[in-house]
Write an enzyme that holds these catalytic residues in place. Sequence first.
Site, PDB file in Angstrom:
ATOM      1  N   GLU A 141     -23.759  65.886 -54.361  1.00 41.50           N
ATOM      2  CA  GLU A 141     -24.370  65.416 -55.383  1.00 41.50           C
ATOM      3  C   GLU A 141     -24.988  66.512 -56.345  1.00 41.50           C
ATOM      4  O   GLU A 141     -25.850  66.304 -57.133  1.00 41.50           O
ATOM      5  CB  GLU A 141     -25.793  64.468 -55.277  1.00 41.50           C
ATOM      6  CG  GLU A 141     -26.791  65.328 -54.453  1.00 41.50           C
ATOM      7  CD  GLU A 141     -26.959  65.270 -52.945  1.00 41.50           C
ATOM      8  OE1 GLU A 141     -25.786  65.103 -52.453  1.00 41.50           O
ATOM      9  OE2 GLU A 141     -27.822  65.450 -52.153  1.00 41.50           O
ATOM     10  N   ASN A 142     -24.407  67.849 -56.609  1.00 41.54           N
ATOM     11  CA  ASN A 142     -24.795  68.779 -57.182  1.00 41.54           C
ATOM     12  C   ASN A 142     -25.101  68.353 -58.431  1.00 41.54           C
ATOM     13  O   ASN A 142     -24.286  67.518 -59.272  1.00 41.54           O
ATOM     14  CB  ASN A 142     -23.617  69.706 -57.380  1.00 41.54           C
ATOM     15  CG  ASN A 142     -23.008  70.100 -56.102  1.00 41.54           C
ATOM     16  OD1 ASN A 142     -23.552  70.746 -55.131  1.00 41.54           O
ATOM     17  ND2 ASN A 142     -21.754  69.838 -55.740  1.00 41.54           N
ATOM     18  N   HIS A 180     -23.627  56.305 -54.655  1.00 42.65           N
ATOM     19  CA  HIS A 180     -24.345  57.222 -53.653  1.00 42.65           C
ATOM     20  C   HIS A 180     -24.657  58.326 -54.498  1.00 42.65           C
ATOM     21  O   HIS A 180     -25.884  58.639 -54.594  1.00 42.65           O
ATOM     22  CB  HIS A 180     -23.719  57.297 -52.338  1.00 42.65           C
ATOM     23  CG  HIS A 180     -24.275  58.332 -51.458  1.00 42.65           C
ATOM     24  ND1 HIS A 180     -25.017  57.532 -50.250  1.00 42.65           N
ATOM     25  CD2 HIS A 180     -24.832  59.480 -51.428  1.00 42.65           C
ATOM     26  CE1 HIS A 180     -25.608  58.804 -49.657  1.00 42.65           C
ATOM     27  NE2 HIS A 180     -25.531  59.710 -50.110  1.00 42.65           N
ATOM     28  N   GLU A 181     -23.765  59.017 -54.995  1.00 44.85           N
ATOM     29  CA  GLU A 181     -23.935  60.538 -55.740  1.00 44.85           C
ATOM     30  C   GLU A 181     -24.819  60.206 -56.794  1.00 44.85           C
ATOM     31  O   GLU A 181     -25.548  61.097 -57.145  1.00 44.85           O
ATOM     32  CB  GLU A 181     -22.942  61.299 -55.855  1.00 44.85           C
ATOM     33  CG  GLU A 181     -21.968  61.298 -54.552  1.00 44.85           C
ATOM     34  CD  GLU A 181     -22.773  61.974 -53.464  1.00 44.85           C
ATOM     35  OE1 GLU A 181     -23.556  62.559 -53.551  1.00 44.85           O
ATOM     36  OE2 GLU A 181     -22.389  61.770 -52.057  1.00 44.85           O
ATOM     37  N   HIS A 200     -28.370  59.990 -56.218  1.00 46.08           N
ATOM     38  CA  HIS A 200     -28.960  61.162 -55.960  1.00 46.08           C
ATOM     39  C   HIS A 200     -29.776  61.977 -57.135  1.00 46.08           C
ATOM     40  O   HIS A 200     -30.418  62.949 -56.818  1.00 46.08           O
ATOM     41  CB  HIS A 200     -28.039  62.125 -55.218  1.00 46.08           C
ATOM     42  CG  HIS A 200     -28.030  61.966 -53.712  1.00 46.08           C
ATOM     43  ND1 HIS A 200     -29.087  61.687 -52.944  1.00 46.08           N
ATOM     44  CD2 HIS A 200     -26.800  61.895 -52.864  1.00 46.08           C
ATOM     45  CE1 HIS A 200     -28.659  61.780 -51.529  1.00 46.08           C
ATOM     46  NE2 HIS A 200     -27.408  61.745 -51.491  1.00 46.08           N
ATOM     47  N   GLU A 255     -31.642  60.690 -48.514  1.00 46.06           N
ATOM     48  CA  GLU A 255     -30.204  60.123 -47.980  1.00 46.06           C
ATOM     49  C   GLU A 255     -30.591  58.351 -47.907  1.00 46.06           C
ATOM     50  O   GLU A 255     -29.606  57.761 -48.047  1.00 46.06           O
ATOM     51  CB  GLU A 255     -29.645  60.627 -46.850  1.00 46.06           C
ATOM     52  CG  GLU A 255     -29.236  62.304 -47.077  1.00 46.06           C
ATOM     53  CD  GLU A 255     -28.326  62.360 -48.156  1.00 46.06           C
ATOM     54  OE1 GLU A 255     -27.517  61.231 -48.737  1.00 46.06           O
ATOM     55  OE2 GLU A 255     -27.974  63.493 -48.647  1.00 46.06           O
TER      56      GLU A 255
HETATM   57 ZN   LIG Z   1     -26.181  61.765 -49.895  1.00 44.17          ZN
END
Ligand SMILES: [Zn+2]
Length: 1007
Positions: free
Chosen positions: A428-429, A460-461, A464, A483
């Site tokens: 997830e940068n 998901h990313e 984040h 997470e």
């Molecule tokens: Zn993750």
Amino acid sequence: LYSLTTRASLPRNMIENSMFEEEPDVVDLAKDSTAFPALEPDEVVYEPRSSRLLVRGLGENDLDDEEEDYESSARLLGMSFINRSSTHNPSSSPYNRQAPPRLCSCPSARMLVVGVFILVLVASMAMALYFLPGCTFTKAGCGKANSSTPMEPSYPNSTNGELFPWNEIRLPASVRPVNYDLSLTPNLTSMTFTGRTVINMTILHDTKRIVLHSSELIITKATFQVSVEVKVLEYKPWQQIAVSFLEDLKVGQVCVLTLDYAANLSHTYDGFYNSSYNDKTGAKRVLAATQFEPQAARKAFPCFDEPAFKATFLVRITREPGYITLSNMPQVLCVCVGLLEDEFEQTGVNMSTYLVAFIVANFTSITRNVSNTLVSVYSVPEKKEHTHYALDTASTLLHFYNTFFHIDYPLRKLDLVAIPDFLAGAMENWGLITFRETSLLVGNQSSPLDKQLIANVVAHELAHQWFGNLVTMRWWNDLWLNEGFATYWQYTSLMTEFPQLDLGNVFLGVRFKALAKDSLNSSHPVSVSSQVTTPEQVSEMFDSVTYEKGASLLLMLKTTLPDGQFRKGLIKYLDKYRGSNTVTEDLWNSLTQVGVQESVSDMMRTWTLQNGFPLVTVSRKGGHVTLTQEHFLLSADNATHTSNLWHIPVTYVNDSCSSAPSCRQIFTVKWLKFNYMNTGFYIVHYGDEGWATLIDALKTDINTLTPHDRASLIHNIFALSRLGRVSFRQVLNLLDYATNETETAPLTEALSQLSSVYRLLDKRQEQRLVARMKVYIWGHFGQLMDSQDWGEEESVSKQELRSVLLEMACSLGRQNCTDQATALFDQWTNSNQTKPIPGDLQRVVFSTAAQSDLRWLSLMEAYSSTTYDSEKRKILQALASTQDPQSIVWILSTGLEGGIIQTQELPLVISTMSDGFAGHLLVWDFVKENWDRIIEKFPVGSYPIQSIIKSTTSQFSTQTHLEEVQGFFSNLKERGSQMRSVQEALETIRLNQLWMDRNLPTLRIWL
Ligand SMILES: [Zn+2]
């Protein structure tokens, strides 16, 4: 970070367990219950256990004082609280009210089993011990301190022999980085890079040293402030470097440290690493990318590599023409003389080092503007056509999260990049999310099931970017705050925005998986209070408990709170802590601040601070319903007794009421089903009669319960048979109803449970039982398997169901299935792949074809030529499912080497092979022989290593294998013997052993 798992479920461990020594706690439901959290007082009678707590070394303590604490916490929950009498007879208590009359005016939807709050005591003891002198409990006592020699800390030696000025693995808190100015010059021919890092810092406490992280970097020059050249010391075991000063750096002072360095591009999957692929002409193209989470930023630039040291970053990268560069922020400048130097905008927000990212490659992109953010999807040029679905999905979800969290995504651009060599599913940068190609790219013609995976990873990313990037856990022990939330949002956002993707069933399966992992002694609390310091311990935090139990607990909390409260609390949390770091307690505080009762924090602490989850046992006598709770712990040796208790938000439905929040009646009903829709993280045992009434109800009318509740019953009864509370015969009794089952969730659960039993028997070569098990499966599900359609199918739920049914049918050799699959495969090859196989059927078709030598070879050809990543992955699974030892060995060694089969796919190959009979022994030998090379590629403790250990050992069930696994890992010493997954593997084998001993006779009679 998104860890890729295979869809095929791994076998779960099996076991029986002895009874617990102590009486469990009791909640008397005869008083009926009350809605939570709008509880009315005195409706549920709570009786704590005869309050005893054993603390090692301190003997037994009576908890009289603490009982007051429990009482006040129970009062907050609106419950009356009484001390259990020695007879355990509710009526003997003066506080216990008579059962209300039948017309009960105060019934309710949800109930609460309140657990004793031992944690308060443990915490206060820990505090007390912390503040006591270390000598308090020693034999000698404290005595008089030897005042002449003040304690000198002992420092380790630096690489050059001088004393290193720091002796802890965590960095000192005296210096805080404010901004990093990074210049990088990668050379993609020599696979090296040079860099200059200028760090601006402020001094928080007077100090004579600056200590930071650096790994595998050769520091060529170090300058302090403008021009003072300084000496850098290095302590390699902890990946630290330091600069010492004769005079104190004073608090408040602003300092600048400039470090010039050189290094090799990494050959593994972390740090600043090189990657390559073959383009459509067959030429090799190279690129460089980064993966820093959890602790690899230090491999690319010297830094304070802990998540709480947030700072701003300015990045410059030099490149050759023909490449582009990407980083977290938009590019602002290109100095175009000779080599080209790209400069990126300085980050406007503080961020942790693990979120920094940069890429040098020849990628192309497609782009769209979404509420002032430029969203782009990058890939290698030949896969540009496969990026559209990801762009659509990311755009929709960005809008969703912006609106839902009331905080706009703070950057002006958001790149999603598919990297040809990438170990995790995605990372997830901030502003530059990196993906495995299989997690981002999908052809337009791909099936919804393939798209479901992409949507999952993207959701998901993107979550984040708020949970993790904007608000970050202070340290890795609270990784679940990143997470658990990202996993929770991944399902929740898709259920809202893409209901056709049918994530409800997937999320249910995730909760079952988390329960399986968390029922072992080797599990850990979601929020870990014990040591998480070494790189291995940090890596191990990325596991199913952190991700999946974390997400399950959030779902439970959300469904427990009144509508809207959860969201309000989260908005508060994000707003209050944006740009900074948090611990779990901050989350509960934010919820309390928006009006959620404090008791919710008390409730959630029982779930996040301790291992495991409760087993709730229901017993009914006439109109009297009693619930008891105990720790659901699978244990092969009866040795571990825990006194863990939980605050459990209990829900139920019954024959007069099918929607939990409004259910009232509990006395005159025929049956009760607890844990409505399985949103609570616990397992329920109904006793012989309770189960019988439920089975009756299902046999009369299957729609009596929702599909999720039916799946929940199937899951729970298998779990109880492992615990030894019900016999396998009772399991089979329940499954008899399933001949009428047509829904995805319950069928998937039943088949996955049965196939794990089947595989265990198969690996033990219990041939007669294996044959009878097949007959059993055909008897119950054969008709449904045969009636599946092999054409295109629109509904994701139906796709999921038929792929599960057909994969089982074909892998067990059901003629009808293998004939159809083979015909589809031949049609596909004969038409030169122009007659497509429906996406959800590809795996079963390919895997069936792979069992013949000739077709295996044509699959191998297809594998090298296809550009569709999801198809490629399914072909690989098929190739790996072969039973031919030579091919198995070839795939394994090719995968380890990298090349035609990428090393990143080795965990998938190993888990696929482990399911087959021929594969599972060869694979274990392979892992043993190549361990050192494997951990070069995948770090000790990391998710791929966890997966490799689990898939190779979890089907062993004999003493010989137990000893062999134990022997192998204990010889590894620091190369892996301490891993939690090794403990898990040993526990699982013991449990399998015990399950076999106890159930083989039953199976021989009843199957
Ligand atoms: Zn993750």
